[in-house]
Design an enzyme around this catalytic site. Structure first.
Site, PDB file in Angstrom:
ATOM      1  N   CYS A 160       0.841  -1.195   0.000  1.00 13.85           N
ATOM      2  CA  CYS A 160       0.000   0.000   0.000  1.00 13.85           C
ATOM      3  C   CYS A 160       0.883   1.253   0.000  1.00 13.85           C
ATOM      4  O   CYS A 160       1.459   1.602  -1.027  1.00 13.85           O
ATOM      5  CB  CYS A 160      -0.964  -0.042   1.171  1.00 13.85           C
ATOM      6  SG  CYS A 160      -2.348   1.119   1.017  1.00 13.85           S
TER       7      CYS A 160
ATOM      8  N   HIS B  28      -3.463  -5.289   0.048  1.00 19.43           N
ATOM      9  CA  HIS B  28      -2.915  -5.848   1.286  1.00 19.43           C
ATOM     10  C   HIS B  28      -2.965  -7.373   1.237  1.00 19.43           C
ATOM     11  O   HIS B  28      -3.934  -7.987   1.715  1.00 19.43           O
ATOM     12  CB  HIS B  28      -3.715  -5.348   2.492  1.00 19.43           C
ATOM     13  CG  HIS B  28      -3.511  -3.903   2.812  1.00 19.43           C
ATOM     14  ND1 HIS B  28      -2.601  -3.470   3.748  1.00 19.43           N
ATOM     15  CD2 HIS B  28      -4.089  -2.786   2.296  1.00 19.43           C
ATOM     16  CE1 HIS B  28      -2.633  -2.141   3.812  1.00 19.43           C
ATOM     17  NE2 HIS B  28      -3.526  -1.713   2.935  1.00 19.43           N
TER      18      HIS B  28
ATOM     19  N   GLU C 169      -1.562  -9.502   3.010  1.00 23.09           N
ATOM     20  CA  GLU C 169      -1.467 -10.130   4.331  1.00 23.09           C
ATOM     21  C   GLU C 169      -2.832 -10.550   4.871  1.00 23.09           C
ATOM     22  O   GLU C 169      -2.920 -11.472   5.685  1.00 23.09           O
ATOM     23  CB  GLU C 169      -0.785  -9.190   5.336  1.00 23.09           C
ATOM     24  CG  GLU C 169      -1.549  -7.950   5.724  1.00 23.09           C
ATOM     25  CD  GLU C 169      -1.297  -6.752   4.828  1.00 23.09           C
ATOM     26  OE1 GLU C 169      -1.546  -5.611   5.258  1.00 23.09           O
ATOM     27  OE2 GLU C 169      -0.855  -6.959   3.671  1.00 23.09           O
TER      28      GLU C 169
END
Length: 590
Positions: free
Chosen positions: A397, A532, A534
């Site tokens: 990001c 993102h 993750e």
């Protein structure tokens, strides 16, 4: 539908989220379908506008919900996909009730906390619990509900009362209450103190809720005499006093519950006739592997909120998953971005020197997402160091935008290049505000949730990493779906210059004008992503870009088949966490 409610006592941060998730894991291993709900008593509508220092990271769901980090635990542990409604807040409940009052739904009644707020809470729980979350059209058998905060908090009172009523609405054989409490050791005598838990249970019972099981957090296993005292004064049977003591890694927690036959006690309370032994072989192998690995991979986390590891919890977990899959021990080095800046060199030369010494001795550099201009120059310097010294770099990001700013300044010689977030009048705006985003309202107005990223070529490094995990295109186009949370984007007018200089954008949105993935050719691993990754990483299925990052940091080619994707046979080398990121922190179980 059956319900398991998890409450907390004595202090916050005991690990209720991990306890609730682990209960879900054990029940799922018994063959049940499990969903989860997190209740946060704060007045915010959601977690989107809260500082990470206030409440840890903001976890983003597929539907764009900005929610409490515990929903990330639920998704990772249970491998489910939740919705924004799985996170109940006081703000959401009151907003819903007030909207109904304005519509006249209450037929002129005086709207009160009881029954209107408490009824809304109960209705919300029943509605959300029935929504399928595991990719099928089948509703769950059991819903695990975590009540945030500590019993006795003023803000949680309506929720406690709603749950008191709820046990009678659904029936006693459909309601199981697990109370998580602390058993501390005070002084040099080493005596385990039960009084805090006794008083916590007393408060809970006074509010009309009687715990069926106690989950006692402690540094070391409880002594038998301690269990007997808890049994006597808390009115629970011996087999219902569970002990969740500090463990070497988080994956031991479901195993602790299984070993103490927590599943049998819960199933009995819920009148469920499942008598299978929980199938937790994969969890056992993963926990043992995590304990046995020793070959380190050192990753620098260069961020703004390094004082609280929960601010980057999902990033840490994604690194853990990838490191474990690569049989490496994750050694995480926290670097405050401001410590790398010239201003720190002038004011605190020793801190500045230590930060740079750490950065120069890691195997990989990660710059996570964030907002605001504090520490931006330090992140730019970290990206420059990674690029020029061919140190594996992953920018997420803001970390991707940082890489673009650095490249514009250093390679394209645009010294004043910047993001309009940090300098609105920059002559070279390489990162700009997205036109569709509100400039007046902050909450829920970003580009949020799961969106498709289309690859311009299926032969780049990042595309190959996704293909290793079975991602594929549709109708000849190769794309992936990842979760987003941002207001700013790479200026499309700068892309041609950046591409000509060697910084290539291989991933774009459906319009082809919004940049999603960048790679620097000729570098072992220099990747930036606007999304993102993750948030969708799982213990047995690490996020592809984190996997490539760890492989590169370990000295291997990022695109290698045959990593441990879901296979956890014992190894002699490998993975665990260090440097302040232990499996059990001062805030409890991570």
């Amino acid at each position: 539908m059956k319900y398991v409610v998890v409450t907390g006592g004595v202090v916050s941060g005991l690990g209720k989220g991990v306890t609730a998730s682990s209960i879900g894991v054990v029940l799922k291993a018994c063959g049940l379908r499990v969903t989860s709900i997190k209740i946060d008593p704060y007045l915010n509508t959601d977690a989107g506008t809260m500082s990470p220092f206030e409440h840890g990271e903001v976890f983003v769901l597929d539907d764009g919900g900005e929610v409490d980090l515990d929903l990330g635990n639920y998704e990772r542990f249970l491998d489910v996909t939740l919705t924004r409604d799985n996170n109940i807040t006081t703000g959401k409940i009151y907003q819903s009730v007030i909207d109904k009052e304005r519509r006249g739904d209450y037929l002129g009644k005086t709207v009160q906390v009881v029954p209107h707020i408490t009824d809304e809470i109960q209705d919300w729980i029943e509605r959300v619990a029935s929504v399928p979350v595991d990719g099928t059209n089948l509703s769950a058998d059991v819903c695990v509900i975590e009540l945030g905060g500590v019993v006795g908090d003023i803000e949680s009172s309506p929720f406690v009362e709603a749950l008191r009523q709820f046990q009678f609405r659904v029936g006693q054989d459909s309601f199981c209450l697990v109370h998580v409490s602390l058993v501390p050791v005070l002084g040099a005598t080493g005596e385990q103190k039960t009084k805090p838990t006794q008083h916590s249970v007393k408060d809970l019972r006074a509010l009309g809720l009687v715990p069926n099981l106690l989950a006692c957090r402690s540094a070391k296993p409880l002594m038998q005499s301690t269990k007997e005292k808890l049994m006597q004064f808390c009115h629970v049977s011996a087999e219902h006093v569970l002990n969740i003591y500090d463990v070497s890694n988080i994956w031991h927690v479901p195993l602790l519950l299984k070993d103490q036959k927590a599943h049998l006690a819960i199933l009995k309370q819920l009148n469920l006739s499942f008598h299978v032994n929980p199938a937790l072989e994969e969890w056992t192998a993963r926990a043992e592997l995590c304990d046995s690995l020793s070959v380190p991979v050192k990753i620098a986390m260069v961020g703004k909120y390094t004082g609280l590891s929960d601010s980057y919890l999902s990033v840490i977990k994604a690194l853990v998953h990838a490191s474990l899959a690569c049989s490496k021990k994750l050694c995480l080095e926290w670097i405050a971005a401001t410590d790398l800046e010239d201003s720190t060199r002038n004011e605190k030369p020793a801190v500045h020197a230590a930060a740079w010494d750490t950065l120069k001795n890691v195997d990989g550099i990660l710059v996570p997402g964030g907002f605001g201009d504090r520490g931006v120059q330090g992140k730019i310097l970290a990206a420059k160091f990674a690029r020029e010294n061919k140190v594996p770099y992953l920018g997420i990001c803001l970390g991707m935008q940082i890489a673009v700013i650095e490249f514009c300044r250093t390679v394209l010689k645009l010294e004043d290049a910047n993001s309009t977030e940090f300098y609105a009048d920059t002559p070279h705006p390489c990162v700009i505000f997205m036109p569709e985003v509100s400039k007046t309202h902050m909450g829920g107005t970003m580009r949020l949730g799961s969106r498709k990223t289309y690859f311009t070529t299926s032969d780049c490094m990042t595309a190959n990493l996704y293909k290793l995990q079975g991602h594929h295109g549709d109708g000849g186009e190769f794309y992936v779906e990842e979760r987003h949370r941002h207001r700013y984007e790479v200026n499309p007018d700068m892309v041609e210059k950046l591409d000509a200089a060697g910084l290539h954008f291989f991933g774009k949105d459906e319009t082809g004008k919004r940049m999603e993935i960048l790679e620097l050719l000729g570098h072992p691993y220099f990747v930036g992503v606007q999304f993102h990754p993750e948030f969708k990483s799982r213990p047995g299925k690490p996020a592809p870009l984190f996997l490539g990052f760890i492989r590169a940091a370990s000295g291997s080619s990022p695109n290698v088949h045959g990593y441990n994707n879901g296979s956890f046979a014992s190894h002699s080398n490998g993975h665990c966490m260090a440097n302040g990121v232990a499996s059990v922190s001062a805030n409890g179980l991570l």
